[in-house]
Design a protein around this motif. Structure first.
Motif, PDB file in Angstrom:
ATOM      1  N   MET A 175       0.826  -1.191   0.000  1.00 21.91           N
ATOM      2  CA  MET A 175       0.000   0.000   0.000  1.00 21.91           C
ATOM      3  C   MET A 175       0.870   1.254   0.000  1.00 21.91           C
ATOM      4  O   MET A 175       0.589   2.181  -0.741  1.00 21.91           O
ATOM      5  CB  MET A 175      -0.931  -0.050   1.210  1.00 21.91           C
ATOM      6  N   ASN A 176       1.903   1.293   0.842  1.00 19.14           N
ATOM      7  CA  ASN A 176       2.771   2.473   0.902  1.00 19.14           C
ATOM      8  C   ASN A 176       3.480   2.698  -0.430  1.00 19.14           C
ATOM      9  O   ASN A 176       3.650   3.835  -0.851  1.00 19.14           O
ATOM     10  CB  ASN A 176       3.803   2.334   2.020  1.00 19.14           C
ATOM     11  N   LYS A 177       3.891   1.614  -1.075  1.00 18.79           N
ATOM     12  CA  LYS A 177       4.572   1.724  -2.366  1.00 18.79           C
ATOM     13  C   LYS A 177       3.617   2.274  -3.426  1.00 18.79           C
ATOM     14  O   LYS A 177       3.992   3.129  -4.221  1.00 18.79           O
ATOM     15  CB  LYS A 177       5.116   0.367  -2.787  1.00 18.79           C
ATOM     16  N   ALA A 178       2.378   1.794  -3.405  1.00 22.76           N
ATOM     17  CA  ALA A 178       1.375   2.267  -4.364  1.00 22.76           C
ATOM     18  C   ALA A 178       1.070   3.743  -4.127  1.00 22.76           C
ATOM     19  O   ALA A 178       0.952   4.520  -5.080  1.00 22.76           O
ATOM     20  CB  ALA A 178       0.106   1.434  -4.264  1.00 22.76           C
ATOM     21  N   PHE A 179       0.937   4.136  -2.867  1.00 16.81           N
ATOM     22  CA  PHE A 179       0.662   5.542  -2.556  1.00 16.81           C
ATOM     23  C   PHE A 179       1.841   6.411  -2.964  1.00 16.81           C
ATOM     24  O   PHE A 179       1.660   7.491  -3.514  1.00 16.81           O
ATOM     25  CB  PHE A 179       0.378   5.709  -1.060  1.00 16.81           C
ATOM     26  N   GLY A 180       3.052   5.937  -2.735  1.00 17.90           N
ATOM     27  CA  GLY A 180       4.244   6.691  -3.102  1.00 17.90           C
ATOM     28  C   GLY A 180       4.418   6.851  -4.605  1.00 17.90           C
ATOM     29  O   GLY A 180       5.058   7.798  -5.061  1.00 17.90           O
ATOM     30  N   SER A 181       3.840   5.941  -5.380  1.00 19.92           N
ATOM     31  CA  SER A 181       3.963   6.032  -6.832  1.00 19.92           C
ATOM     32  C   SER A 181       2.974   7.016  -7.446  1.00 19.92           C
ATOM     33  O   SER A 181       3.089   7.366  -8.614  1.00 19.92           O
ATOM     34  CB  SER A 181       3.789   4.654  -7.469  1.00 19.92           C
ATOM     35  N   LEU A 182       1.990   7.464  -6.651  1.00 20.90           N
ATOM     36  CA  LEU A 182       1.042   8.461  -7.147  1.00 20.90           C
ATOM     37  C   LEU A 182       1.730   9.818  -7.254  1.00 20.90           C
ATOM     38  O   LEU A 182       2.712  10.089  -6.561  1.00 20.90           O
ATOM     39  CB  LEU A 182      -0.156   8.582  -6.194  1.00 20.90           C
ATOM     40  N   THR A 183       1.190  10.678  -8.085  1.00 17.51           N
ATOM     41  CA  THR A 183       1.733  12.028  -8.204  1.00 17.51           C
ATOM     42  C   THR A 183       1.467  12.785  -6.903  1.00 17.51           C
ATOM     43  O   THR A 183       0.539  12.449  -6.159  1.00 17.51           O
ATOM     44  CB  THR A 183       1.075  12.791  -9.369  1.00 17.51           C
ATOM     45  N   PRO A 184       2.261  13.816  -6.620  1.00 20.20           N
ATOM     46  CA  PRO A 184       2.036  14.586  -5.391  1.00 20.20           C
ATOM     47  C   PRO A 184       0.624  15.161  -5.296  1.00 20.20           C
ATOM     48  O   PRO A 184       0.049  15.224  -4.207  1.00 20.20           O
ATOM     49  CB  PRO A 184       3.077  15.702  -5.466  1.00 20.20           C
ATOM     50  N   GLY A 185       0.044  15.543  -6.406  1.00 23.18           N
ATOM     51  CA  GLY A 185      -1.319  16.081  -6.394  1.00 23.18           C
ATOM     52  C   GLY A 185      -2.340  15.036  -5.981  1.00 23.18           C
ATOM     53  O   GLY A 185      -3.260  15.320  -5.208  1.00 23.18           O
ATOM     54  N   LYS A 186      -2.191  13.810  -6.486  1.00 24.40           N
ATOM     55  CA  LYS A 186      -3.108  12.732  -6.118  1.00 24.40           C
ATOM     56  C   LYS A 186      -2.918  12.352  -4.653  1.00 24.40           C
ATOM     57  O   LYS A 186      -3.887  12.077  -3.945  1.00 24.40           O
ATOM     58  CB  LYS A 186      -2.905  11.518  -7.016  1.00 24.40           C
ATOM     59  N   GLN A 187      -1.682  12.354  -4.192  1.00 27.15           N
ATOM     60  CA  GLN A 187      -1.416  12.064  -2.788  1.00 27.15           C
ATOM     61  C   GLN A 187      -2.093  13.104  -1.900  1.00 27.15           C
ATOM     62  O   GLN A 187      -2.688  12.775  -0.873  1.00 27.15           O
ATOM     63  CB  GLN A 187       0.084  12.050  -2.511  1.00 27.15           C
ATOM     64  N   ARG A 188      -2.012  14.350  -2.304  1.00 23.28           N
ATOM     65  CA  ARG A 188      -2.642  15.438  -1.551  1.00 23.28           C
ATOM     66  C   ARG A 188      -4.163  15.273  -1.520  1.00 23.28           C
ATOM     67  O   ARG A 188      -4.796  15.465  -0.487  1.00 23.28           O
ATOM     68  CB  ARG A 188      -2.263  16.781  -2.166  1.00 23.28           C
ATOM     69  N   GLU A 189      -4.762  14.910  -2.666  1.00 30.16           N
ATOM     70  CA  GLU A 189      -6.211  14.705  -2.721  1.00 30.16           C
ATOM     71  C   GLU A 189      -6.649  13.644  -1.718  1.00 30.16           C
ATOM     72  O   GLU A 189      -7.602  13.850  -0.966  1.00 30.16           O
ATOM     73  CB  GLU A 189      -6.631  14.248  -4.126  1.00 30.16           C
ATOM     74  N   TYR A 190      -5.962  12.514  -1.706  1.00 34.10           N
ATOM     75  CA  TYR A 190      -6.317  11.434  -0.789  1.00 34.10           C
ATOM     76  C   TYR A 190      -6.094  11.835   0.662  1.00 34.10           C
ATOM     77  O   TYR A 190      -6.914  11.543   1.527  1.00 34.10           O
ATOM     78  CB  TYR A 190      -5.523  10.168  -1.112  1.00 34.10           C
ATOM     79  N   SER A 191      -4.992  12.501   0.936  1.00 41.13           N
ATOM     80  CA  SER A 191      -4.701  12.919   2.313  1.00 41.13           C
ATOM     81  C   SER A 191      -5.762  13.874   2.834  1.00 41.13           C
ATOM     82  O   SER A 191      -6.250  13.715   3.958  1.00 41.13           O
ATOM     83  CB  SER A 191      -3.331  13.583   2.383  1.00 41.13           C
ATOM     84  N   LEU A 192      -6.124  14.855   2.036  1.00 41.49           N
ATOM     85  CA  LEU A 192      -7.150  15.808   2.461  1.00 41.49           C
ATOM     86  C   LEU A 192      -8.496  15.127   2.642  1.00 41.49           C
ATOM     87  O   LEU A 192      -9.243  15.455   3.563  1.00 41.49           O
ATOM     88  CB  LEU A 192      -7.267  16.952   1.457  1.00 41.49           C
ATOM     89  N   TYR A 193      -8.807  14.180   1.781  1.00 41.16           N
ATOM     90  CA  TYR A 193     -10.073  13.455   1.866  1.00 41.16           C
ATOM     91  C   TYR A 193     -10.197  12.739   3.210  1.00 41.16           C
ATOM     92  O   TYR A 193     -11.250  12.754   3.838  1.00 41.16           O
ATOM     93  CB  TYR A 193     -10.154  12.454   0.708  1.00 41.16           C
ATOM     94  N   ILE A 194      -9.104  12.165   3.673  1.00 39.60           N
ATOM     95  CA  ILE A 194      -9.127  11.457   4.955  1.00 39.60           C
ATOM     96  C   ILE A 194      -9.097  12.438   6.122  1.00 39.60           C
ATOM     97  O   ILE A 194      -9.849  12.307   7.086  1.00 39.60           O
ATOM     98  CB  ILE A 194      -7.944  10.481   5.048  1.00 39.60           C
ATOM     99  N   ILE A 195      -8.251  13.445   6.056  1.00 41.54           N
ATOM    100  CA  ILE A 195      -8.088  14.397   7.152  1.00 41.54           C
ATOM    101  C   ILE A 195      -9.359  15.198   7.408  1.00 41.54           C
ATOM    102  O   ILE A 195      -9.660  15.543   8.553  1.00 41.54           O
ATOM    103  CB  ILE A 195      -6.899  15.346   6.866  1.00 41.54           C
TER     104      ILE A 195
END
Length: 53
Positions: free
Chosen positions: A1-21
């Motif tokens: 899971m961490n590897k898959a999340f790390g392979s996403l673009t920074p923008g996609k990572q930000r979208e997911y992080s904000l969605y959870i937070i």
């Protein structure tokens, strides 16, 4: 899971992080994580379905 999340673009990572937070309750956060896990593993962004309209 961490590897898959790390392979996403920074923008996609930000979208997911904000969605959870943004969730206030822990139960809501857990539900959202369960919902987005397959999307992260597939490399799909949270709002990708709206970007190609």
């Amino acid at each position: 899971m961490n590897k898959a999340f790390g392979s996403l673009t920074p923008g996609k990572q930000r979208e997911y992080s904000l969605y959870i937070i943004e969730a206030k309750r822990e139960a809501t956060k857990a539900t959202r994580i369960k919902k987005i896990t397959p999307m992260i593993l597939a490399g799909i962004g949270l709002n990708d379905k709206y970007k190609n309209c």
